[in-house]
Design an enzyme around this catalytic site. Structure first.
Site, PDB file in Angstrom:
ATOM      1  N   LYS A   1       0.855  -1.174   0.000  1.00 34.51           N
ATOM      2  CA  LYS A   1       0.000   0.000   0.000  1.00 34.51           C
ATOM      3  C   LYS A   1       0.897   1.231   0.000  1.00 34.51           C
ATOM      4  O   LYS A   1       1.860   1.322   0.794  1.00 34.51           O
ATOM      5  CB  LYS A   1      -0.895  -0.005   1.233  1.00 34.51           C
TER       6      LYS A   1
ATOM      7  N   ASP B   1      -0.490  -0.471  -4.564  1.00 31.70           N
ATOM      8  CA  ASP B   1      -1.856   0.050  -4.595  1.00 31.70           C
ATOM      9  C   ASP B   1      -1.857   1.404  -3.906  1.00 31.70           C
ATOM     10  O   ASP B   1      -1.609   1.498  -2.702  1.00 31.70           O
ATOM     11  CB  ASP B   1      -2.800  -0.914  -3.863  1.00 31.70           C
TER      12      ASP B   1
ATOM     13  N   ASP C   1      -9.314  -0.251  -9.690  1.00 34.65           N
ATOM     14  CA  ASP C   1     -10.036  -0.906  -8.591  1.00 34.65           C
ATOM     15  C   ASP C   1     -11.267  -0.062  -8.251  1.00 34.65           C
ATOM     16  O   ASP C   1     -12.363  -0.331  -8.719  1.00 34.65           O
ATOM     17  CB  ASP C   1      -9.110  -1.095  -7.386  1.00 34.65           C
TER      18      ASP C   1
ATOM     19  N   LYS D   1     -14.095  -6.908  -7.234  1.00 35.45           N
ATOM     20  CA  LYS D   1     -14.412  -7.286  -5.851  1.00 35.45           C
ATOM     21  C   LYS D   1     -15.902  -7.546  -5.812  1.00 35.45           C
ATOM     22  O   LYS D   1     -16.696  -6.711  -6.259  1.00 35.45           O
ATOM     23  CB  LYS D   1     -14.039  -6.162  -4.885  1.00 35.45           C
TER      24      LYS D   1
ATOM     25  N   CYS E   1     -10.350  -8.169  -2.315  1.00 40.33           N
ATOM     26  CA  CYS E   1     -11.279  -8.220  -1.183  1.00 40.33           C
ATOM     27  C   CYS E   1     -11.197  -6.941  -0.366  1.00 40.33           C
ATOM     28  O   CYS E   1     -10.253  -6.177  -0.491  1.00 40.33           O
ATOM     29  CB  CYS E   1     -10.945  -9.418  -0.293  1.00 40.33           C
TER      30      CYS E   1
HETATM   31 MG    MG Z   1      -7.157  -1.690  -4.295  1.00 39.63          MG
END
Ligand code: MG
Length: 373
Positions: free
Chosen positions: A161, A189, A240, A264, A292
């Site tokens: 992250k 991400d 995403d 997701k 997820c």
């Molecule tokens: Mg993501």
């Protein structure tokens, strides 16, 4: 066979450590769990994991939505999943986590009635799927240390992250790459944390650390920015937060706003809507990841069934249950050397639900621990 009763519970899922992404820090999830019972006392389970900052749903809104959704599908045959989906969509707009929760339970029930695994109801393609393991935002040194412990546990893919400050983010990626060596696959991400200009700078600099993809560098609704990055970044771009529904996927395909799409189930609002996203992606030549929220064992096991059923899913990010201090499920999807496996048995499989845990948390204004429809 018709759905006779639906019980709704909530459960608190504390994490082993605080989890920080560019949108904020969390220490626990509160998920909504449904127990769906047919007229022959067969049971299907579902789980909703609200992610307020990404989907806009909370424990409270999901429970409120259940008051509309559950009565709508009672009496329906759980074999007819698309019909159940249609009834829910006509009853209330949005509320994707709540709808997914009921659809998982109906599909679990359908699998149990037919004696077929969920993976096989959804298509059937592979028996296990490789997952990454995600490290939240920390200092470069702490992320490197955690990366080493993840490699020791057998994972070959790590997701980092980032998305706070470009220089710090570059230092994070460098520290982890230096620590784990060149054989571990790394992805990042940014959770919308950068501007387009910041993203261009970061991605060009980070390319030397051999990143396989960069997820959601800029704001979810900045499709033009995503398209610019997709055409210029040396690192492939994954959408995403930009893609919740099949309609979103179509738009991304039309303007070339991603190299990969992260599906997701929670965002999509159901397994069959997620399949439509996979179909749109596959037709456009865009591979999918399945990811997820911070979900427990029912949701993760469902997502592993989906990933194992779907050819266009080329990689997964299905690790959240591994970071829980305590789950409400035993015997769901296993994880060994970075590979997620499926439990034996029909529907979701032979999971053990700790019902006493579900019954220990009061959430409703009435003061009870469950709501029955
Ligand atoms: Mg993501």
């Amino acid at each position: 066979m018709p759905i006779g009763r639906i019980e709704v519970y909530t459960v608190e899922l504390p994490y082993m450590q605080p989890f920080t992404i560019s949108l904020g820090t969390s220490t626990r999830s509160v998920d909504v769990v449904v127990k769906m019972i047919d007229d022959e006392s067969r049971v299907g389970w579902g789980e909703a994991s609200p992610a307020k900052r990404i989907i806009g749903e909370s424990e409270e809104t999901i429970v409120a939505a259940m008051h509309t959704l559950a009565p709508t599908i009672i009496g329906e045959d759980p074999i007819n999943i698309e019909r159940i989906e249609e009834k829910m969509d006509r009853a209330i707009l949005g509320n994707t986590s709540a709808k997914l929760c009921l659809e998982i339970a109906a599909l679990d029930l359908k699998g149990k009635i037919l004696g077929v695994r969920m993976r096989d109801l959804l298509g059937g393609y592979r028996d296990k799927v490789e997952t990454d393991f995600t490290i939240g935002i920390k200092s470069p040194e702490d992320m490197a240390k955690e990366a080493l412990s993840i490699v020791e546990r057998g994972f070959k893919i790590i997701k980092l992250k980032v998305g706070t400050n470009v220089e710090e983010d570059i230092a994070r990626v460098k520290a982890v790459r230096d620590a784990v060596g060149k054989d571990i696959r790394l992805r990042i991400d940014a959770n919308q944390g950068w501007t387009v200009k910041q993203a261009i700078k970061a991605l060009i600099e980070m390319d030397r650390y051999d990143l396989e993809l960069a997820e959601q560098p800029v704001k979810w609704n900045d499709l033009d920015g995503m398209a610019v990055l997709t055409s210029t970044s040396p690192i492939p771009i994954m959408a995403d937060e930009t893609v919740h529904t099949p309609e979103d996927a179509l738009r991304v395909v039309e303007i070339g706003a991603a190299d990969y799409i992260n599906i997701k189930l929670t965002k999509a609002g159901g397994l069959f809507k997620a399949r439509r996203i996979a179909a749109i992606s596959e037709t456009a030549g865009i591979p999918n990841m399945i990811g997820c929220m911070m979900e427990g064992g029912v949701s993760i096991t469902t997502a592993v069934h989906f990933a194992a059923a779907t050819r266009n899913v080329v990689t997964t990010d299905l690790d959240s249950d591994l970071s829980l201090k305590e789950d409400f499920v035993e015997g769901g999807s296993g994880c060994s050397n970075g590979y997620r496996t499926l439990p034996e048995g029909s529907g979701l499989g032979n999971l053990k639900i700790k019902e006493e845990k579900l019954r220990s948390r009061a959430v409703f204004e009435e003061g009870g621990t469950s709501q029955t429809f």
